[in-house]
Design an enzyme around this catalytic site. Sequence first.
Site, mmCIF file in Angstrom:
data_model
loop_
_atom_site.group_PDB
_atom_site.id
_atom_site.type_symbol
_atom_site.label_atom_id
_atom_site.label_comp_id
_atom_site.label_asym_id
_atom_site.label_seq_id
_atom_site.Cartn_x
_atom_site.Cartn_y
_atom_site.Cartn_z
ATOM 1 N N ASP A 183 9.482 25.530 27.612
ATOM 2 C CA ASP A 183 10.146 24.265 27.316
ATOM 3 C C ASP A 183 10.633 23.699 28.659
ATOM 4 O O ASP A 183 10.583 24.372 29.695
ATOM 5 C CB ASP A 183 11.296 24.454 26.316
ATOM 6 C CG ASP A 183 11.610 23.131 25.597
ATOM 7 O OD1 ASP A 183 11.256 22.055 26.127
ATOM 8 O OD2 ASP A 183 12.227 23.164 24.508
HETATM 9 C C1 NOJ Z 1 12.542 19.571 25.425
HETATM 10 C C2 NOJ Z 1 12.388 19.815 23.969
HETATM 11 O O1 NOJ Z 1 13.122 20.958 23.587
HETATM 12 C C3 NOJ Z 1 10.953 19.994 23.517
HETATM 13 O O2 NOJ Z 1 10.920 20.021 22.121
HETATM 14 C C4 NOJ Z 1 10.096 18.893 24.077
HETATM 15 O O3 NOJ Z 1 8.774 19.041 23.606
HETATM 16 C C5 NOJ Z 1 10.159 18.944 25.580
HETATM 17 N N1 NOJ Z 1 11.539 18.721 26.010
HETATM 18 C C6 NOJ Z 1 9.254 17.899 26.242
HETATM 19 O O4 NOJ Z 1 9.745 16.635 26.038
#
Ligand code: NOJ
Length: 750
Positions: free
Chosen positions: A284
Amino acid sequence: MIYQNISNMKYRILLASLVLLTACAEKSQNDLIEQKVDDMLSQMTLEEKVGQLHQISAWGDAASMHDEVAAGRIGSILNFVDPVEINKLQRVAVEESRLGIPLLIARDVIHGYNTILPIPLGQAASFDPELVEQGARMAAVEASADGIRWTFAPMIDISRDARWGRIAESCGEDPYLASVMGVAMVRGFQGDSLNDPTAIAACAKHYAGYGAAEGGRDYNAANIPERQLRNVYLPPFEAVAKAGAQTFMSSFNEIDGVPSTANPFLLNDVLRGEWGFDGFVVTDWNSAGELMAHGVCVDKPDLVEKSINSGVDMDMMTYGFIEELPQLVEEGKVKQSVLDEAVRRVLRVKYRLGLFDNPYVDESLSDKVSLTPENLALARKAAVESVILLKNEGDVLPLGANVKSVAVVGPMAHMKYDQLGTWAFDGVSDRTVTPLEAIREIPGITVNYEPAFDSTRDKSTAGIPTAISAARRSDVVIAIVGEEAILSGEAHSLADISLKGAQNELIRQLSATGKPLVLIVMAGRPLTIGEQIEQSDAVFYSFHPGTMGGAAIADLLWGVEAPSGRTPVTFPKMVGQIPIYYNHTNTGRPFQGNETLLDDIPLKAGQTSLGCTSFYLDAGVEPLYPFGYGLTYTTFEYGEPRLSANEFSVDDTLTVETNITNTGSREATEVAQLYVRDLVGSISRPVRELKAFKRVNIKPGETVTVEFRLPISELAFYGFDYTRKVEPGEFNLWVCHDSNSGTPVSFTVK
Ligand code: NOJ
């Protein structure tokens, strides 16, 4: 007869040959891809390999990223959505970089792209996986027309806590429902063939246990024992891995002290070892970098070493892999084989997506495929099916010809942006149809509109008197309240999940007018609105319904459509009941229903533990609404389930039939739900578990027979010895309307 048998046989042989041919074609296609991957890998320098594992968020236009891409130092870009710029940069990757490896362009396409569908929690409420698959397909077609070939969805975190803002993005609390919906989304995003230009790779997230954040506070630690992890949190991930999801995202949280981005048990042992996943794992956003904040790594080299050695392949936004990996490989802290395997996985997905053969997007496509009448019709259907009728006293709904005027009040009646919900980056708010707009389109109705507030958080009561006077002038009051989009989603958790601002006061005063009051709640989570429901005659719960939400709500209000949504999570009465979910274990002292609550305890009562059960003195244990609940404009009656036998062995498939009669006066859809309970196990088992469901359309007076086939193998779980198996014994089975209704029949597994 003989002729028929022969032709049946011919048909079977033909079918078997076709299946075999397809399997052979797939195998040779896979072999070819593996060959190409190996071939490419053999030509790559260390730096080029590391570049494939580096994902950045676009920092400008194509020109600004030119040099890094030409040098092969970027493998994937997120948040880059202009097809012209994407083509320009892709041309740099393909034509100017040494090996011509295309970029993989990613975006959070969570519940629609330009045409926004209900938030995933709302889609789950439809209990309609075919429709969910169609929605994901639509989103993939729209997104791929802009050059996007990878989405960070489905989000299949089991969510048992409505305080957690990201419950909005989830498919709710149930492992089976989340599995079915997750698989539907993967199929929709990836389509029939990954190398079709409209296919976008799916990403199962957030792996794992992110929804179990302590106290519902986003990013917080989760403490999930392994058996519970395997029985509750992992099944949706296993289901989508087996359905071919190409990528997984390691979650922000830690479980029992181990952050997912440095968890070899999750990433290597389970995902790859047990499930055979051969796609790649992305972190993430900066979750590798956050290993330092978690306190498990000292510096950047340390966190890169730990995360890649734990099974992470691609680094989103830490800039750690690109900066540190070459050195770590040279020092032997990361083995060449580990690096090569990570690169192999990324290349494999790029080849599967056909990016090497077809790297560019047709720049004129987007206008032709986005927000088309068909897409809007699909979004409207999805919104209709996502809305849950919680209450309809005196059959106030559907509104009839006698209703000549309506007061439309409340802050969510006309909020084009907020109705789209969280993660609607590319949604086109201008195209949103709000409830107010849709109601104004209904011929012969006078609409008295008074929003009363500027937002759902507005504490000023100054606008209430005008709303009340609109109510007094109207036959029916439609109050549309809830939460703006920004009150749920990532990093937007709440400790208090009641209606914000002065909305409760508005509802109280509207109720006091004595006019029929229809409450519509648009929110990203279940809210604690028991009192407001009591004050209303009818209540629709609409998780942020997307572009066509207003049109769908008008269809439901006037009975053009009958409601069919069901609660995908348990609705708590009070925040203190959380976590509350239907598939809990029984405890040694289960609630009986005749407990003495707070106000009935005599003064100076002596302390006793006799007869004591597991409940709250002030709230009991019953939820506001159980999982699977929802009304419609007719009533259904269930007959007793008829089992194909009373005793089964592990290899059998149980068949159960139940008659359902529409005892009301209009056609509607019932969501028949099959639950089981394993009465005695090597560990305590849930009081009910959803195992199947079916949407059935039934005409008034009609009786239909619903049949479910349940392989006994699906009763398996991880028991005392941590292995997954069906444990023999007695089971209860319900076919019923929701997780709290029905009379069980029993069967035995030998
Ligand atoms: C953080 C989020 O937790 C995740 O769900 C998302 O896909 C990513 N950022 C990318 O934007």
